[in-house]
Design a protein around this motif. Structure first.
Motif, PDB file in Angstrom:
ATOM      1  N   ARG A 140       0.680  -1.218   0.120  1.00  0.00           N
ATOM      2  CA  ARG A 140      -0.116   0.040  -0.080  1.00  0.00           C
ATOM      3  C   ARG A 140       0.846   1.209  -0.031  1.00  0.00           C
ATOM      4  N   ILE A 141       1.876   1.294   0.619  1.00  0.00           N
ATOM      5  CA  ILE A 141       2.930   2.356   0.905  1.00  0.00           C
ATOM      6  C   ILE A 141       3.322   2.637  -0.391  1.00  0.00           C
ATOM      7  N   VAL A 142       3.921   1.725  -1.299  1.00  0.00           N
ATOM      8  CA  VAL A 142       4.142   1.720  -2.532  1.00  0.00           C
ATOM      9  C   VAL A 142       3.204   2.422  -3.384  1.00  0.00           C
ATOM     10  N   ARG A 143       1.885   1.845  -3.298  1.00  0.00           N
ATOM     11  CA  ARG A 143       0.909   2.171  -4.492  1.00  0.00           C
ATOM     12  C   ARG A 143       0.618   3.562  -3.978  1.00  0.00           C
ATOM     13  N   GLU A 144       0.249   3.842  -2.764  1.00  0.00           N
ATOM     14  CA  GLU A 144      -0.317   4.963  -2.240  1.00  0.00           C
ATOM     15  C   GLU A 144       0.622   6.330  -2.249  1.00  0.00           C
ATOM     16  N   HIS A 145       1.816   6.035  -1.425  1.00  0.00           N
ATOM     17  CA  HIS A 145       2.578   7.030  -0.838  1.00  0.00           C
ATOM     18  C   HIS A 145       3.734   7.369  -2.062  1.00  0.00           C
ATOM     19  N   ILE A 146       4.213   6.404  -2.629  1.00  0.00           N
ATOM     20  CA  ILE A 146       5.347   6.546  -3.752  1.00  0.00           C
ATOM     21  C   ILE A 146       4.645   7.022  -5.045  1.00  0.00           C
ATOM     22  N   ILE A 147       3.677   6.111  -5.599  1.00  0.00           N
ATOM     23  CA  ILE A 147       3.030   6.341  -6.755  1.00  0.00           C
ATOM     24  C   ILE A 147       2.218   7.408  -6.797  1.00  0.00           C
ATOM     25  N   GLU A 148       1.115   7.623  -6.012  1.00  0.00           N
ATOM     26  CA  GLU A 148       0.022   8.298  -5.927  1.00  0.00           C
ATOM     27  C   GLU A 148       0.316   9.637  -5.014  1.00  0.00           C
ATOM     28  N   LYS A 149       1.225   9.664  -4.408  1.00  0.00           N
ATOM     29  CA  LYS A 149       1.788  10.958  -3.417  1.00  0.00           C
ATOM     30  C   LYS A 149       0.620  11.119  -2.560  1.00  0.00           C
ATOM     31  N   LYS A 150      -0.027   9.978  -1.880  1.00  0.00           N
ATOM     32  CA  LYS A 150      -1.034  10.015  -0.732  1.00  0.00           C
ATOM     33  C   LYS A 150      -0.387   9.446   0.533  1.00  0.00           C
ATOM     34  N   LEU A 151      -0.770   9.980   1.612  1.00  0.00           N
ATOM     35  CA  LEU A 151      -0.120   9.560   2.871  1.00  0.00           C
ATOM     36  C   LEU A 151      -1.084   8.241   3.074  1.00  0.00           C
ATOM     37  N   VAL A 152      -0.424   7.304   3.805  1.00  0.00           N
ATOM     38  CA  VAL A 152      -1.218   5.941   4.168  1.00  0.00           C
ATOM     39  C   VAL A 152      -1.488   6.272   5.545  1.00  0.00           C
ATOM     40  N   SER A 153      -2.605   7.076   6.060  1.00  0.00           N
ATOM     41  CA  SER A 153      -2.969   7.941   7.283  1.00  0.00           C
ATOM     42  C   SER A 153      -3.075   6.731   8.287  1.00  0.00           C
ATOM     43  N   ASP A 154      -3.836   5.462   8.017  1.00  0.00           N
ATOM     44  CA  ASP A 154      -3.780   4.737   9.126  1.00  0.00           C
ATOM     45  C   ASP A 154      -2.620   3.983   9.764  1.00  0.00           C
ATOM     46  N   HIS A 155      -1.554   4.175   9.182  1.00  0.00           N
ATOM     47  CA  HIS A 155      -0.266   3.499   9.473  1.00  0.00           C
ATOM     48  C   HIS A 155       0.952   4.651  10.180  1.00  0.00           C
ATOM     49  N   ILE A 156       0.544   5.865  10.176  1.00  0.00           N
ATOM     50  CA  ILE A 156       1.355   6.853  10.486  1.00  0.00           C
ATOM     51  C   ILE A 156       1.409   7.042  11.944  1.00  0.00           C
ATOM     52  N   PHE A 157       2.891   6.865  12.378  1.00  0.00           N
ATOM     53  CA  PHE A 157       3.357   6.855  13.752  1.00  0.00           C
ATOM     54  C   PHE A 157       3.977   8.265  13.951  1.00  0.00           C
ATOM     55  N   ASP A 158       4.749   8.859  13.048  1.00  0.00           N
ATOM     56  CA  ASP A 158       5.339   9.917  13.239  1.00  0.00           C
ATOM     57  C   ASP A 158       5.524  10.961  12.014  1.00  0.00           C
ATOM     58  N   LYS A 159       5.287  12.182  12.344  1.00  0.00           N
ATOM     59  CA  LYS A 159       5.550  13.110  10.829  1.00  0.00           C
ATOM     60  C   LYS A 159       5.893  14.491  11.681  1.00  0.00           C
ATOM     61  N   PRO A 160       6.813  15.136  10.773  1.00  0.00           N
ATOM     62  CA  PRO A 160       7.243  16.333  11.221  1.00  0.00           C
ATOM     63  C   PRO A 160       5.916  17.471  11.510  1.00  0.00           C
ATOM     64  N   ALA A 161       5.791  18.395  12.298  1.00  0.00           N
ATOM     65  CA  ALA A 161       5.015  19.565  12.366  1.00  0.00           C
ATOM     66  C   ALA A 161       4.636  20.258  11.004  1.00  0.00           C
ATOM     67  N   ALA A 162       3.370  20.681  10.912  1.00  0.00           N
ATOM     68  CA  ALA A 162       3.132  21.383   9.696  1.00  0.00           C
ATOM     69  C   ALA A 162       4.007  22.400   9.387  1.00  0.00           C
ATOM     70  N   ASP A 163       4.319  23.120  10.438  1.00  0.00           N
ATOM     71  CA  ASP A 163       5.110  24.405  10.042  1.00  0.00           C
ATOM     72  C   ASP A 163       6.756  24.161   9.784  1.00  0.00           C
ATOM     73  N   ILE A 164       7.195  22.725   9.856  1.00  0.00           N
ATOM     74  CA  ILE A 164       8.454  22.520   9.170  1.00  0.00           C
ATOM     75  C   ILE A 164       8.744  21.751   8.194  1.00  0.00           C
ATOM     76  N   ILE A 165       7.522  21.225   7.415  1.00  0.00           N
ATOM     77  CA  ILE A 165       7.746  20.480   6.437  1.00  0.00           C
ATOM     78  C   ILE A 165       8.369  21.099   5.465  1.00  0.00           C
ATOM     79  N   LYS A 166       9.059  20.458   4.499  1.00  0.00           N
ATOM     80  CA  LYS A 166       9.934  20.941   3.464  1.00  0.00           C
ATOM     81  C   LYS A 166       9.058  21.703   2.532  1.00  0.00           C
TER      82      LYS A 166
END
Length: 129
Positions: free
Chosen positions: A103-129
């Motif tokens: 799913r990560i390959v299809r959704e995150h890598i190919i479709e550029k969408k986060l796989v929200s139900d498996h996210i455990f950590d990500k940067p705060a919105a104000d420090i996103i590249k």
């Protein structure tokens, strides 16, 4: 163990070469890092690693590097995987089995969408590249 023919050896070599190209760093824009400390391996990180390789190869994705690291400190959510795709936040996914890896390959890598139900950590919105 049965002897292999020269053709079988060549096929094996080509298959392994293709897998190894995913692991080199040349000309790769995205990166997948799999936590393979003892806790990750015990939780199934090798299965996830193999699923990532298989899914990347089945979609002929060559611009994504896949590597392994030790424990990421999130032992309760192993196997853990960090994904870094240009233009998207760097994310750590948890409880990544073979199905989630695909799913990560299809959704995150190919479709550029986060796989929200498996996210455990990500940067705060104000420090996103």
């Amino acid at each position: 163990m049965a002897k292999m023919t020269l053709e079988e050896l060549r096929k094996l070599r080509e298959g392994k070469k293709k897998e190894m190209t995913q692991r080199d760093s040349g000309d790769k824009s995205a990166q997948i890092i799999i936590g393979m400390g003892t806790c990750g391996i015990a939780a199934g990180a090798k299965e996830a690693f193999d699923a990532f390789l298989d899914e990347l190869n089945s979609h002929d994705i060559t611009d994504t590097r896949i590597t392994q690291t030790g424990c990421m400190g999130l032992c309760f959510s192993e196997p853990t995987v960090e994904v870094d795709v240009p233009g998207m936040p760097r994310v750590i996914y948890g409880n990544v089995d073979g199905k989630v890896a695909r799913r990560i390959v299809r959704e995150h890598i190919i479709e550029k969408k986060l796989v929200s139900d498996h996210i455990f950590d990500k940067p705060a919105a104000d420090i996103i590249k």
